[in-house]
Enzyme design. Sequence first.
Site, PDB file in Angstrom:
ATOM      1  N   HIS A  42      -6.271   0.908 -45.539  1.00  0.00           N
ATOM      2  CA  HIS A  42      -4.887   1.218 -45.985  1.00  0.00           C
ATOM      3  C   HIS A  42      -3.935   0.085 -45.632  1.00  0.00           C
ATOM      4  O   HIS A  42      -2.749   0.310 -45.457  1.00  0.00           O
ATOM      5  CB  HIS A  42      -4.452   2.541 -45.348  1.00  0.00           C
ATOM      6  CG  HIS A  42      -5.357   3.670 -45.665  1.00  0.00           C
ATOM      7  ND1 HIS A  42      -5.356   4.345 -46.864  1.00  0.00           N
ATOM      8  CD2 HIS A  42      -6.388   4.205 -44.962  1.00  0.00           C
ATOM      9  CE1 HIS A  42      -6.290   5.261 -46.881  1.00  0.00           C
ATOM     10  NE2 HIS A  42      -6.941   5.201 -45.726  1.00  0.00           N
ATOM     11  N   ASN A  75      -4.515   7.732   6.573  1.00  0.00           N
ATOM     12  CA  ASN A  75      -4.500   7.380   5.149  1.00  0.00           C
ATOM     13  C   ASN A  75      -5.668   8.099   4.513  1.00  0.00           C
ATOM     14  O   ASN A  75      -6.807   7.949   4.948  1.00  0.00           O
ATOM     15  CB  ASN A  75      -4.655   5.867   4.964  1.00  0.00           C
ATOM     16  CG  ASN A  75      -4.832   5.501   3.500  1.00  0.00           C
ATOM     17  OD1 ASN A  75      -4.290   6.180   2.630  1.00  0.00           O
ATOM     18  ND2 ASN A  75      -5.599   4.465   3.214  1.00  0.00           N
ATOM     19  N   GLU A 121       1.012  -8.051 -23.766  1.00  0.00           N
ATOM     20  CA  GLU A 121       2.031  -8.065 -22.701  1.00  0.00           C
ATOM     21  C   GLU A 121       1.725  -9.079 -21.605  1.00  0.00           C
ATOM     22  O   GLU A 121       2.629  -9.489 -20.882  1.00  0.00           O
ATOM     23  CB  GLU A 121       2.235  -6.669 -22.105  1.00  0.00           C
ATOM     24  CG  GLU A 121       1.104  -6.124 -21.277  1.00  0.00           C
ATOM     25  CD  GLU A 121       1.487  -4.793 -20.612  1.00  0.00           C
ATOM     26  OE1 GLU A 121       2.657  -4.595 -20.240  1.00  0.00           O
ATOM     27  OE2 GLU A 121       0.600  -3.950 -20.477  1.00  0.00           O
ATOM     28  N   TRP A 161       2.520   6.307   1.483  1.00  0.00           N
ATOM     29  CA  TRP A 161       2.583   6.500   0.033  1.00  0.00           C
ATOM     30  C   TRP A 161       2.254   7.977  -0.151  1.00  0.00           C
ATOM     31  O   TRP A 161       1.090   8.369  -0.026  1.00  0.00           O
ATOM     32  CB  TRP A 161       1.570   5.615  -0.681  1.00  0.00           C
ATOM     33  CG  TRP A 161       1.579   5.782  -2.160  1.00  0.00           C
ATOM     34  CD1 TRP A 161       0.790   6.620  -2.897  1.00  0.00           C
ATOM     35  CD2 TRP A 161       2.424   5.124  -3.112  1.00  0.00           C
ATOM     36  NE1 TRP A 161       1.095   6.525  -4.227  1.00  0.00           N
ATOM     37  CE2 TRP A 161       2.079   5.618  -4.394  1.00  0.00           C
ATOM     38  CE3 TRP A 161       3.423   4.167  -3.015  1.00  0.00           C
ATOM     39  CZ2 TRP A 161       2.706   5.183  -5.551  1.00  0.00           C
ATOM     40  CZ3 TRP A 161       4.047   3.747  -4.184  1.00  0.00           C
ATOM     41  CH2 TRP A 161       3.689   4.238  -5.421  1.00  0.00           C
ATOM     42  N   ARG A 192       0.825  -1.214   0.000  1.00  0.00           N
ATOM     43  CA  ARG A 192       0.000   0.000   0.000  1.00  0.00           C
ATOM     44  C   ARG A 192       0.860   1.266   0.000  1.00  0.00           C
ATOM     45  O   ARG A 192       0.345   2.372  -0.150  1.00  0.00           O
ATOM     46  CB  ARG A 192      -0.926   0.038   1.223  1.00  0.00           C
ATOM     47  CG  ARG A 192      -1.896  -1.112   1.323  1.00  0.00           C
ATOM     48  CD  ARG A 192      -2.765  -0.991   2.559  1.00  0.00           C
ATOM     49  NE  ARG A 192      -3.527   0.253   2.523  1.00  0.00           N
ATOM     50  CZ  ARG A 192      -4.680   0.376   1.867  1.00  0.00           C
ATOM     51  NH1 ARG A 192      -5.164  -0.644   1.191  1.00  0.00           N
ATOM     52  NH2 ARG A 192      -5.340   1.513   1.860  1.00  0.00           N
TER      53      ARG A 192
HETATM   54  C1  AGP Z   1       2.054  -0.935 -19.425  1.00  0.00           C
HETATM   55  O1  AGP Z   1       1.175  -1.965 -19.012  1.00  0.00           O
HETATM   56  C2  AGP Z   1       3.500  -1.280 -19.177  1.00  0.00           C
HETATM   57  N1  AGP Z   1       3.711  -1.594 -17.815  1.00  0.00           N
HETATM   58  C3  AGP Z   1       4.449  -0.226 -19.760  1.00  0.00           C
HETATM   59  O2  AGP Z   1       4.070   0.041 -21.089  1.00  0.00           O
HETATM   60  C4  AGP Z   1       4.481   1.135 -19.020  1.00  0.00           C
HETATM   61  O3  AGP Z   1       3.278   1.837 -19.241  1.00  0.00           O
HETATM   62  C5  AGP Z   1       5.654   1.956 -19.583  1.00  0.00           C
HETATM   63  O4  AGP Z   1       6.838   1.260 -19.305  1.00  0.00           O
HETATM   64  C6  AGP Z   1       5.724   3.370 -19.014  1.00  0.00           C
HETATM   65  O5  AGP Z   1       5.950   3.293 -17.625  1.00  0.00           O
HETATM   66  P1  AGP Z   1       5.729   4.629 -16.741  1.00  0.00           P
HETATM   67  O6  AGP Z   1       4.291   4.980 -16.876  1.00  0.00           O
HETATM   68  O7  AGP Z   1       6.117   4.222 -15.354  1.00  0.00           O
HETATM   69  O8  AGP Z   1       6.620   5.694 -17.307  1.00  0.00           O
END
Ligand code: AGP
Length: 630
Positions: A526, A102, A510, A78, A27
């Site tokens: 296109h 918090n 991903e 945080w 957290r």
């Molecule tokens: C997104 O799911 C990924 N973890 C990756 O594309 C991420 O958004 C990118 O590395 C940018 O990271 P940041 O927002 O911490 O700069």
Amino acid sequence: MCGIVAYVGQQSCASLLVEGLRKLEYRGYDSAGLAILDKASGETVLGVVRAVGKLAKLDEALREKPLSGTVGIGHTRWATHGRPSEANAHPHLVGDVAVVHNGILENHLELRAELTAMGRKFSSETDTEIAAHLIDLELSRGASSLLAAVRGALGRVRGAYAIAVVCRKEPDVVVVAKSFSPLVVGVGEGETFAASDVPALLAHTRDVIFLEDGDLCELRATGVKIERMIALGDGSPTSAATRVVPVERKPRRIDWSPAQAEKQGYKHFMLKEIHEQPTAIENTLRGRVLLEEGDVNGAEIGLTEAQARAIKRVVLVACGTSHHATIAGRNWIESIARVPASVELASELRYRDAILGEGDLVIAVSQSGETADTLAAVREARRRGALVLAIANVVGSAIPRASDAALYTHAGPEIGVASTKCFTTQLAALLMAAIWLGRRRETLEPARALELLKRLVEVPTAMRETLEQADAVAKVARRQIVSTDARDCLFLGRGLSYPIALEGALKLKEISYVHAEGYAAGEMKHGPIALIDAQMPIVVVAPDDSHYEKIASNVQEVRARDGRVIAVVRKGDSLIGSIAQDVLVVPFVHQELTPFVTVLPLQLLSYYAADFKGTDVDQPRNLAKTVTVE
Ligand code: AGP
């Protein structure tokens, strides 16, 4: 979001509290501290130890200054107000009172001014210290108990809090209270606990009371007394006038394992964070949306009105998911603030001999605030004379520190590598920035600003309604992506749905490792249309907006080539919904706000496809949460 723990009982509680905080490190972890009441010497001593950094630093500090006693509170931070530092670490000590908190106290600035005018001195930048002063003030004015003092203090604040308080004059008591931030009470044998979340309690008790907004509790070793503050003012439990009624709350028996509890019962952090988004948006909007003025409170941004009016162009720069957020931000800044805007990939901008300089506002968006390419682009932009505003989720991280100004998302730590709640809170921050710019430059009519803000504060409700479709989305993921062993997938969108198509494709590839591409639907003819066959799922983002008719014809083109269409459509859609194989339904929202709801089914689609395929959803192969290398 931060982590809070509290204990009243027979055990010496320093290590118990630290272990509880360790279970809450997900957290927040930029500083931590304990406050413990020690009656051993006859005269009660209130000991406070705080340390910047992860909990290991607090362990070190406690080795140097051990705390003993059986009543105490603890906090892992945080940062939202005030950078990570020992001065800003909790507990905050004022007189005989120590407080951990918090949440976000929206009226902290006016209260700080009022208390300063009374001669009170502050030692931190936090809103929490103000609560400690208010409680101390109530005691100095004769409050009959710590409970009464906390009740009086909370009647003065507006906003979100989960708070725990100890006082040297009442060494057998911890007072806790909850409003819009989570807090649970653990009931033990001759001991009572409180914490931000269940994981901190499970080593000691599985009998847990989930407090409700407006609850105020007095914890003793013998048990807990709960009362509820009923607002007589604007309906929030903490408005100035409150009535108090005693309440009974039965403990629930928690059967989660500790690992499950850390994810609040969700299978993965990513799924928990997908479902946290409505609350994350509420926390990001909190204290910034000024409905009465039809404006955004830009006080914390750090740009002046003159700077806002002098901007001639906005360049948005980021990587990955944050880059997708900037595309929506570009659309809003042009359509709402009427400022020319462009989008750049940080890894390209930093090396291209770009024309950047005075009159340019570069908006750098980053969840971590540490992405190497984005940081380098920020430094290059400033070197060339541009003004830089950072939008980040981590207070005091490198990118905001390297920028002229910062607007923070309040999503809390995002553990899943695939970004979800940080994406939608970035959208909220970008939309607020566009409205703030438009109002400063008088290019946005107050009436239109008010309409957008009213719709924006309703978005979390629409997001909650959308997330109720999770099971239906899981079925589509299994049927259309997993059972067919799909190898390629196309995501199409127009306008504000174009970055959502890109984001949906990134999520799928991903975490499920299925190749996916996001495309502007107008680009179909296109090239991509050559890809379409009966094996390829095509996800079309088609909310009820000005592009609907055109995207409907794109869907017909895909169906005419046997493409399998999964359409994200508004509830009740009868056109695209009738020609697509599957529909993922979202509620109607203002057409400038569709990204907040249309991205949710795509996050869930990717999550369930990955989960059914058995990939490591929270830590996908080859990926890191933060890319601090080039
Ligand atoms: C997104 O799911 C990924 N973890 C990756 O594309 C991420 O958004 C990118 O590395 C940018 O990271 P940041 O927002 O911490 O700069």
